[in-house]
Design an enzyme around this catalytic site. Structure first.
Site, PDB file in Angstrom:
ATOM      1  N   THR A 137       0.874  -1.181   0.000  1.00  0.00           N
ATOM      2  CA  THR A 137       0.000   0.000   0.000  1.00  0.00           C
ATOM      3  C   THR A 137       0.909   1.229   0.000  1.00  0.00           C
ATOM      4  O   THR A 137       2.141   1.122   0.161  1.00  0.00           O
ATOM      5  CB  THR A 137      -0.896   0.043   1.256  1.00  0.00           C
ATOM      6  OG1 THR A 137      -0.090   0.353   2.402  1.00  0.00           O
ATOM      7  CG2 THR A 137      -1.623  -1.277   1.472  1.00  0.00           C
ATOM      8  N   ASP A 138       0.308   2.413  -0.165  1.00  0.00           N
ATOM      9  CA  ASP A 138       1.118   3.628  -0.162  1.00  0.00           C
ATOM     10  C   ASP A 138       1.823   3.830   1.175  1.00  0.00           C
ATOM     11  O   ASP A 138       2.952   4.331   1.217  1.00  0.00           O
ATOM     12  CB  ASP A 138       0.237   4.844  -0.472  1.00  0.00           C
ATOM     13  CG  ASP A 138      -0.230   4.864  -1.911  1.00  0.00           C
ATOM     14  OD1 ASP A 138       0.442   4.228  -2.760  1.00  0.00           O
ATOM     15  OD2 ASP A 138      -1.259   5.494  -2.197  1.00  0.00           O
ATOM     16  N   CYS A 139       1.163   3.452   2.273  1.00  0.00           N
ATOM     17  CA  CYS A 139       1.773   3.651   3.591  1.00  0.00           C
ATOM     18  C   CYS A 139       2.597   2.448   4.040  1.00  0.00           C
ATOM     19  O   CYS A 139       3.461   2.580   4.909  1.00  0.00           O
ATOM     20  CB  CYS A 139       0.711   3.989   4.637  1.00  0.00           C
ATOM     21  SG  CYS A 139      -0.747   2.943   4.597  1.00  0.00           S
ATOM     22  N   TYR A 140       2.321   1.288   3.444  1.00  0.00           N
ATOM     23  CA  TYR A 140       3.069   0.065   3.765  1.00  0.00           C
ATOM     24  C   TYR A 140       3.524  -0.582   2.454  1.00  0.00           C
ATOM     25  O   TYR A 140       2.931  -1.556   1.981  1.00  0.00           O
ATOM     26  CB  TYR A 140       2.192  -0.912   4.569  1.00  0.00           C
ATOM     27  CG  TYR A 140       1.748  -0.370   5.903  1.00  0.00           C
ATOM     28  CD1 TYR A 140       2.671  -0.073   6.894  1.00  0.00           C
ATOM     29  CD2 TYR A 140       0.393  -0.170   6.165  1.00  0.00           C
ATOM     30  CE1 TYR A 140       2.255   0.413   8.122  1.00  0.00           C
ATOM     31  CE2 TYR A 140      -0.025   0.314   7.400  1.00  0.00           C
ATOM     32  CZ  TYR A 140       0.911   0.608   8.369  1.00  0.00           C
ATOM     33  OH  TYR A 140       0.499   1.099   9.584  1.00  0.00           O
TER      34      TYR A 140
END
Length: 397
Positions: A137-140
């Site tokens: 994901t964008d954050c992970y």
């Protein structure tokens, strides 16, 4: 009837004046001095059990690598852990097995390693291989990681067992003409043996059958450290057994959900266990202090192996097919004698729980209290008792 309070007992513990005895010792004191005097003189009775407890596991927080990862699937020493919690949290269940385990394809399977063994390895400080994959994901953004951890490298390791310390359990036999492999061990055909799995007169919930002292927040010995009762356990259906004439045969059906810091615990009291032909699990040590608040509680705490009974159940046909009833009841005194009589046949008995370990746990808990290292906690809420009439539901299909 004189009543003591938790505050009074804890004050006595603090001053070093508390009278603390194990459940075995309390039985002897009651025989010698009588129930009324024993209930006045003794402050705390300690109990213990050490046995396989399948409904066990641990919540783990691994910390974030760089770059961060949202763990979608996790394996610990090739045993899957559940990850539907948060990015780097997982729950490892005691009965989970490696994905490449042959299971019972070559019957009976050996089940040499499972989630309970992972928990033992962690508690023992041994290195454990962690593998995780994520979908990004964008954050992970990270998609995979493989590394080695120990319990000292991770943030939290919390033992949380949804169902432990069964109040009482079946005496398992096999009426069929073939050997069967069960969670009660290997049962020989035609009443060749009988297995039981409760410590009897030392067993925690047999000493407080109506849950007068055990509830949410009760401080306990758990896995070698200090833990707490978090809730009633799953399948908590407490009741008082009776025979055909209405005679009470002791309690059955209660369970505990327990929680504690895995980092405080010991592999002596959390042991990965394998059942030939059945699966893997975790053997857990639990000890519960019973405050002797009054004579009623003392009476139950003084119950002996001769007062406490287990139902005899056929695991060859009746148990797997959920057929009601049993083959009668047998006392723990009879079970511990090494032989019982079932349908007119003498049958050798063996325990799955360890009475010497139960005795050791009760002794350790007694010592902690005497040293002022362990105080009693008054429950926030007592657990449901036989009077509440809880009964189990069954799955249709």
């Amino acid at each position: 009837m004189s009543e003591k309070t938790y505050q009074e007992i804890n004050a006595r513990i603090r001053s070093g004046k508390a009278v603390v005895v194990t459940a075995e010792e309390f039985i002897d004191i009651v025989r010698e001095k009588g129930l009324a005097r024993a209930s006045r003189e003794v402050d705390v009775v300690t109990t213990g059990t050490f046995a396989p407890m399948c409904s066990s596991g641990a919540f783990l927080n691994f910390g974030h690598p760089a770059p961060r990862i949202k763990m979608h699937r996790v394996w610990l020493n090739n045993v899957p852990a559940y990850t539907g919690i948060a990015a780097v949290d997982a729950y490892i269940g005691a009965t989970e097995l490696p994905e490449d385990d042959p299971l019972n394809s070559n019957h009976p399977g050996e089940f040499r390693y499972g989630g309970g063994h992972v928990i033992e390895d962690l508690v023992a400080g041994r290195p454990v291989r962690l593998k995780a994959v994520g979908y990004g994901t964008d954050c992970y953004p990270r998609r995979e990681i493989e590394t080695t951890i120990t319990i000292h490298d991770i943030n939290e390791a919390i033992l949380f067992n949804p169902r432990n310390a069964y109040q009482n359990y079946n005496c398992a036999v096999n009426l069929s003409n073939r050997t069967i492999y069960t969670y009660m061990g290997i049962l020989k055909p035609n009443l060749g043996n009988a297995h039981y799995s409760t410590s009897g007169q030392l067993s925690p919930l047999l000493k407080d059958p109506h849950f007068k002292t055990i509830g949410i927040g009760t401080r306990i010995f758990l896995g070698g450290g200090i833990g707490y009762v978090a809730w009633h356990g799953t399948q908590h259906f407490p009741a008082i057994q009776t025979d055909a004439s209405g005679k009470e045969l002791g309690p059955a059906g209660g369970t505990l959900a327990v929680i504690g810091d895995l980092k405080q615990m010991s592999p002596r009291w959390l042991m990965g266990t394998s059942y030939l032909g059945y699966g893997a699990t975790l053997s857990v040590g639990i000890g519960v202090p019973i405050p002797i608040l009054n004579e009623e509680i003392a009476r139950y705490a003084a119950a002996t192996d001769a007062d406490l009974y287990a139902p005899i159940v056929d695991y060859g046909e009746a148990y797997p097919n959920r057929k009601p009833g049993n083959l009668g009841y047998v006392s723990y005194a009879q079970l511990k004698s090494g032989k019982i009589v079932v349908q007119g046949k003498e049958v050798p008995t063996a325990p799955l729980s360890s009475y010497p370990r139960a005795r050791e746990i009760a002794g350790i808990l007694k010592e902690w209290i005497q040293k002022g290292e362990f105080f009693l906690s008054e429950p926030v809420k007592l657990l449901p008792s036989p009077a509440d009439g809880l009964t189990g539901k069954v799955l249709k299909g």
